[in-house]
Design a protein around this motif. Structure first.
Motif, PDB file in Angstrom:
ATOM      1  N   ARG A 109       0.467  -1.201   0.154  1.00 23.60           N
ATOM      2  CA  ARG A 109       0.100  -0.049   0.135  1.00 23.60           C
ATOM      3  C   ARG A 109       0.957   1.187   0.214  1.00 23.60           C
ATOM      4  NH1 ARG A 109      -3.068  -3.097   3.623  1.00 23.60           N
ATOM      5  NH2 ARG A 109      -2.277  -1.822   5.247  1.00 23.60           N
ATOM      6  N   GLU A 110       2.048   1.354   0.743  1.00 19.85           N
ATOM      7  CA  GLU A 110       2.484   2.507   0.767  1.00 19.85           C
ATOM      8  C   GLU A 110       3.276   2.520   0.047  1.00 19.85           C
ATOM      9  OE1 GLU A 110       3.561   4.873   2.699  1.00 19.85           O
ATOM     10  OE2 GLU A 110       2.144   3.963   3.728  1.00 19.85           O
ATOM     11  N   LEU A 115       4.224   5.781  -5.607  1.00 22.73           N
ATOM     12  CA  LEU A 115       4.040   5.914  -6.722  1.00 22.73           C
ATOM     13  C   LEU A 115       2.596   6.869  -7.940  1.00 22.73           C
ATOM     14  CD1 LEU A 115       4.532   2.349  -8.349  1.00 22.73           C
ATOM     15  CD2 LEU A 115       5.952   4.134  -8.340  1.00 22.73           C
ATOM     16  N   ARG A 116       1.800   6.705  -6.718  1.00 23.46           N
ATOM     17  CA  ARG A 116       0.303   8.036  -7.516  1.00 23.46           C
ATOM     18  C   ARG A 116       1.513   8.829  -6.409  1.00 23.46           C
ATOM     19  NH1 ARG A 116      -2.067   3.964  -4.966  1.00 23.46           N
ATOM     20  NH2 ARG A 116      -3.012   5.419  -2.801  1.00 23.46           N
ATOM     21  N   GLU A 117       1.940   9.219  -6.028  1.00 28.22           N
ATOM     22  CA  GLU A 117       2.803  10.180  -5.951  1.00 28.22           C
ATOM     23  C   GLU A 117       3.775  11.291  -7.281  1.00 28.22           C
ATOM     24  OE1 GLU A 117       5.416  12.257  -2.431  1.00 28.22           O
ATOM     25  OE2 GLU A 117       3.924  11.104  -1.443  1.00 28.22           O
ATOM     26  N   TYR A 161      11.166  -2.773  -3.832  1.00 28.52           N
ATOM     27  CA  TYR A 161       9.994  -1.533  -3.783  1.00 28.52           C
ATOM     28  C   TYR A 161      10.868  -0.122  -4.393  1.00 28.52           C
ATOM     29  CZ  TYR A 161       5.501  -4.434  -3.338  1.00 28.52           C
ATOM     30  OH  TYR A 161       4.442  -5.059  -3.311  1.00 28.52           O
ATOM     31  N   ASP A 162      12.349   0.157  -3.112  1.00 28.21           N
ATOM     32  CA  ASP A 162      12.754   1.601  -3.072  1.00 28.21           C
ATOM     33  C   ASP A 162      13.884   1.398  -4.660  1.00 28.21           C
ATOM     34  OD1 ASP A 162      11.786   1.577  -0.565  1.00 28.21           O
ATOM     35  OD2 ASP A 162      14.010   0.279   0.641  1.00 28.21           O
ATOM     36  N   LEU A 167      14.596   4.918  -9.271  1.00 29.76           N
ATOM     37  CA  LEU A 167      14.379   5.061 -10.970  1.00 29.76           C
ATOM     38  C   LEU A 167      13.350   5.505 -11.521  1.00 29.76           C
ATOM     39  CD1 LEU A 167      15.519   1.082 -11.699  1.00 29.76           C
ATOM     40  CD2 LEU A 167      16.534   3.725 -11.350  1.00 29.76           C
ATOM     41  N   MET A 168      12.443   5.842 -10.976  1.00 31.98           N
ATOM     42  CA  MET A 168      11.093   6.730 -10.985  1.00 31.98           C
ATOM     43  C   MET A 168      11.298   8.323 -11.104  1.00 31.98           C
ATOM     44  SD  MET A 168       8.457   4.626 -12.461  1.00 31.98           S
ATOM     45  CE  MET A 168       7.260   5.605 -12.372  1.00 31.98           C
ATOM     46  N   ARG A 169      11.978   7.972  -9.817  1.00 25.40           N
ATOM     47  CA  ARG A 169      12.299   9.996  -9.464  1.00 25.40           C
ATOM     48  C   ARG A 169      13.584  10.277  -9.973  1.00 25.40           C
ATOM     49  NH1 ARG A 169      12.098   8.836  -2.725  1.00 25.40           N
ATOM     50  NH2 ARG A 169       9.740   9.222  -2.449  1.00 25.40           N
TER      51      ARG A 169
END
Length: 173
Positions: A109-110, A115-117, A161-162, A167-169
């Motif tokens: 959930r976190e 990801l939504r953020e 997850y981290d 990578l997305m950031r």
């Protein structure tokens, strides 16, 4: 390059020799430094030492000896816990696995919230295979967690997850 006497011109050697001068300090500096340190040393109280009286030292030694004797007596130390009965193992595993699974759900959930953020901007094409691979790994780890309830897998899921979020950031900056 080796600079010895033969490679340097004689005029340069004489000029270099003329630059060197040995000078003594104008005065001995230590007495002035010591005088300035003296008032500070006198102002600071010396650390107090606790003087053990003969009776206190004897009492401490006896207490230490008594503790050693009691500790060395057979049966005074706690023994290793008894192994679990076979009947208790599934219940304990279910409780332990349930806690790990609950932590994995919370972590998921976190992760989704993070990801939504980050938003729904398009991902660079070079990064897509890496992100898909991380998603596949996370799914495999989640499946293994459901089967085993291993806390080590929980830590691996967190790292996966981290990595994906990092990578997305980096892609969006």
């Amino acid at each position: 390059m080796n600079h010895d006497r033969d490679t340097l011109p004689e005029s340069l050697r004489f000029r270099l020799r003329a630059l060197r001068r040995d000078e003594e300090p104008p005065a001995d500096l230590w007495p002035g430094i010591a005088a300035r340190l003296q008032p500070r040393a006198a102002a600071a109280p010396a650390p107090r030492r606790v003087a053990w009286s003969g009776g206190a030292a004897l009492a401490a030694a006896l207490a230490l000896a008594l503790g050693a004797v009691l500790w060395l007596q057979p049966g005074s130390r706690s023994e290793a816990p008894a192994p679990l009965a076979e009947a208790d193992r599934p219940a304990l595993a279910a409780r332990h696995g349930g806690l790990v699974q609950a932590e994995a759900e919370y972590m998921a959930r976190e992760y989704d919230a993070a990801l939504r953020e980050l938003g729904t901007r398009p991902v660079p094409p070079a990064l897509t295979p890496v992100l898909e691979d991380l998603d596949r790994n996370a799914a495999l780890i989640r499946d293994a967690l459901r089967q085993t309830g291993s806390p080590r897998l929980l830590e691996q899921l967190r790292r996966t997850y981290d990595r994906r979020i990092e990578l997305m950031r980096r892609a969006y900056i």
